[in-house]
Design a protein around this motif. Structure first.
Motif, short mmCIF file in Angstrom:
data_model
loop_
_atom_site.label_atom_id
_atom_site.label_comp_id
_atom_site.label_asym_id
_atom_site.label_seq_id
_atom_site.Cartn_x
_atom_site.Cartn_y
_atom_site.Cartn_z
N ALA A 111 0.31 -1.91 -0.06
CA ALA A 111 -0.24 -0.12 -0.03
C ALA A 111 1.17 1.12 -0.23
CB ALA A 111 -0.74 -0.18 1.31
N LEU A 112 1.38 1.31 0.70
CA LEU A 112 3.14 2.69 1.09
C LEU A 112 3.50 2.74 -0.44
CD1 LEU A 112 4.20 1.79 4.55
CD2 LEU A 112 3.06 3.98 3.35
N PHE A 113 4.02 1.51 -0.97
CA PHE A 113 4.55 1.20 -2.86
C PHE A 113 3.33 1.89 -3.37
CE2 PHE A 113 5.06 -0.25 -6.73
CZ PHE A 113 6.26 0.26 -7.08
N LEU A 114 2.15 1.56 -3.33
CA LEU A 114 1.59 2.48 -4.02
C LEU A 114 0.76 3.81 -4.39
CD1 LEU A 114 -1.50 -0.77 -4.74
CD2 LEU A 114 0.09 0.29 -6.63
N LEU A 115 0.92 3.99 -2.82
CA LEU A 115 1.15 5.45 -3.08
C LEU A 115 1.70 6.16 -2.47
CD1 LEU A 115 -0.53 7.88 -1.24
CD2 LEU A 115 0.48 7.08 0.83
N SER A 116 3.15 5.43 -2.59
CA SER A 116 4.40 6.40 -3.43
C SER A 116 4.23 6.34 -4.94
CB SER A 116 6.00 5.79 -2.33
OG SER A 116 5.45 4.74 -3.02
N LEU A 117 4.38 5.61 -5.87
CA LEU A 117 4.03 4.97 -7.23
C LEU A 117 2.95 5.95 -7.45
CD1 LEU A 117 6.04 4.43 -9.41
CD2 LEU A 117 3.67 2.23 -9.77
N GLY A 118 2.17 6.08 -7.04
CA GLY A 118 0.99 7.31 -7.70
C GLY A 118 1.03 8.57 -7.08
N SER A 119 1.46 9.38 -5.94
CA SER A 119 1.95 10.74 -6.35
C SER A 119 2.89 10.37 -7.01
CB SER A 119 2.76 10.67 -4.20
OG SER A 119 1.56 10.35 -3.78
N PHE A 120 4.32 10.12 -7.48
CA PHE A 120 4.92 10.37 -8.39
C PHE A 120 4.40 10.26 -9.57
CE2 PHE A 120 7.42 8.67 -11.17
CZ PHE A 120 8.50 9.98 -11.40
N PHE A 121 3.70 9.36 -10.35
CA PHE A 121 2.92 9.89 -11.33
C PHE A 121 1.61 11.05 -11.30
CE2 PHE A 121 3.33 5.32 -12.59
CZ PHE A 121 4.36 5.35 -12.86
N LEU A 122 1.37 11.62 -10.63
CA LEU A 122 0.38 12.45 -10.28
C LEU A 122 1.61 13.86 -10.65
CD1 LEU A 122 -2.33 11.85 -7.69
CD2 LEU A 122 -2.49 11.92 -10.38
N LEU A 123 2.12 13.87 -9.70
CA LEU A 123 3.61 14.78 -9.64
C LEU A 123 3.68 14.83 -11.53
CD1 LEU A 123 4.53 16.95 -7.93
CD2 LEU A 123 6.25 15.65 -7.57
N THR A 124 4.06 13.70 -12.29
CA THR A 124 4.73 14.11 -13.14
C THR A 124 3.85 13.99 -13.80
OG1 THR A 124 6.25 12.11 -12.03
CG2 THR A 124 5.70 12.85 -15.14
N SER A 125 2.73 14.19 -14.17
CA SER A 125 1.12 14.86 -14.68
C SER A 125 1.40 16.23 -15.01
CB SER A 125 0.23 14.05 -14.67
OG SER A 125 -0.50 14.17 -13.30
N HIS A 126 1.39 16.68 -13.65
CA HIS A 126 0.80 18.35 -13.70
C HIS A 126 2.25 18.32 -14.10
CE1 HIS A 126 0.31 21.95 -11.20
NE2 HIS A 126 1.53 21.52 -11.04
N PHE A 127 3.65 18.22 -13.86
CA PHE A 127 4.59 19.48 -14.18
C PHE A 127 4.50 19.22 -16.24
CE2 PHE A 127 7.47 18.62 -10.22
CZ PHE A 127 7.14 19.45 -10.41
N LEU A 128 4.46 17.78 -16.58
CA LEU A 128 3.81 17.66 -17.88
C LEU A 128 2.74 18.56 -18.47
CD1 LEU A 128 4.21 14.16 -18.53
CD2 LEU A 128 5.73 15.79 -19.49
N PHE A 129 1.78 18.50 -17.66
CA PHE A 129 0.39 19.64 -18.29
C PHE A 129 0.29 21.16 -17.79
CE2 PHE A 129 -2.92 16.34 -16.66
CZ PHE A 129 -3.44 16.18 -18.85
N THR A 130 1.75 21.59 -17.39
CA THR A 130 2.05 23.36 -16.84
C THR A 130 3.38 23.15 -17.50
OG1 THR A 130 3.25 22.37 -14.74
CG2 THR A 130 0.97 23.18 -14.53
N SER A 131 3.50 22.44 -18.43
CA SER A 131 4.78 22.18 -19.05
C SER A 131 6.30 22.64 -18.26
CB SER A 131 4.85 23.72 -20.28
OG SER A 131 3.84 23.53 -20.89
N HIS A 132 6.14 22.61 -17.26
CA HIS A 132 7.72 22.38 -17.06
C HIS A 132 8.93 21.38 -17.04
CE1 HIS A 132 5.47 25.17 -14.00
NE2 HIS A 132 7.05 24.90 -13.70
N MET A 133 7.98 20.54 -17.89
CA MET A 133 8.57 18.97 -17.97
C MET A 133 8.47 18.79 -20.28
SD MET A 133 8.44 15.85 -15.35
CE MET A 133 9.36 14.98 -16.95
N PRO A 134 9.48 18.72 -20.77
CA PRO A 134 8.94 18.54 -21.82
C PRO A 134 8.42 16.96 -22.12
CG PRO A 134 11.14 18.24 -21.82
CD PRO A 134 11.03 18.53 -20.48
N GLY A 135 7.21 17.56 -23.11
CA GLY A 135 6.20 16.46 -23.47
C GLY A 135 5.17 17.02 -23.39
#
Length: 128
Positions: free
Chosen positions: A60-84
């Motif tokens: 459960a802790l692994f899924l929580l951290s992985l999901g948080s990482f993916f949500l943070l990555t999608s936020h950075f992609l939507f706001t153009s802080h990362m190329p993609g």
């Protein structure tokens, strides 16, 4: 003509147990033993485990951290802080929700069980 069957009762089924002993077959689970005790049906017995499911909590802790990482990555992609591309952001957003929600749910149950809150116990977490 139809044969008369006196052992068949044509009434609505009762849940109160008003069957007669001589009407039930000898191997029926509703039939009482000779000394008055009823047989215990093991289908309805549930023993609550007293142990903490460490592997399920770690997952459960692994899924929580992985999901948080993916949500943070999608936020950075939507706001153009990362190329993609935006399609990549939607993929990370979907995977983030799929991983974050069960991880958060199980982690919350584990935390409330650890704090001994009323209504929560480690038996609510499925053990692996």
């Amino acid at each position: 003509m139809a044969e008369r069957r006196p052992y068949v009762r044509y009434v609505s089924l009762s849940t109160s147990g008003e069957f007669f002993k001589d009407e039930l077959p000898s191997g029926s689970p509703d039939r009482e033993e000779e000394d008055g005790e009823e047989d215990e049906d093991i289908r309805f017995r549930y023993d609550i485990p007293n142990e903490i499911p460490f592997t399920s909590i770690a997952l459960a802790l692994f899924l929580l951290s992985l999901g948080s990482f993916f949500l943070l990555t999608s936020h950075f992609l939507f706001t153009s802080h990362m190329p993609g591309d935006s399609s990549q952001a939607y993929g990370f957003l979907f995977l983030g929700f799929v991983a974050f929600l069960p991880g958060f749910y199980e982690t919350r149950i584990a935390y409330y069980s650890w704090r001994k809150c009323r209504g929560y116990s480690f038996s609510l977490i499925p053990a692996l």
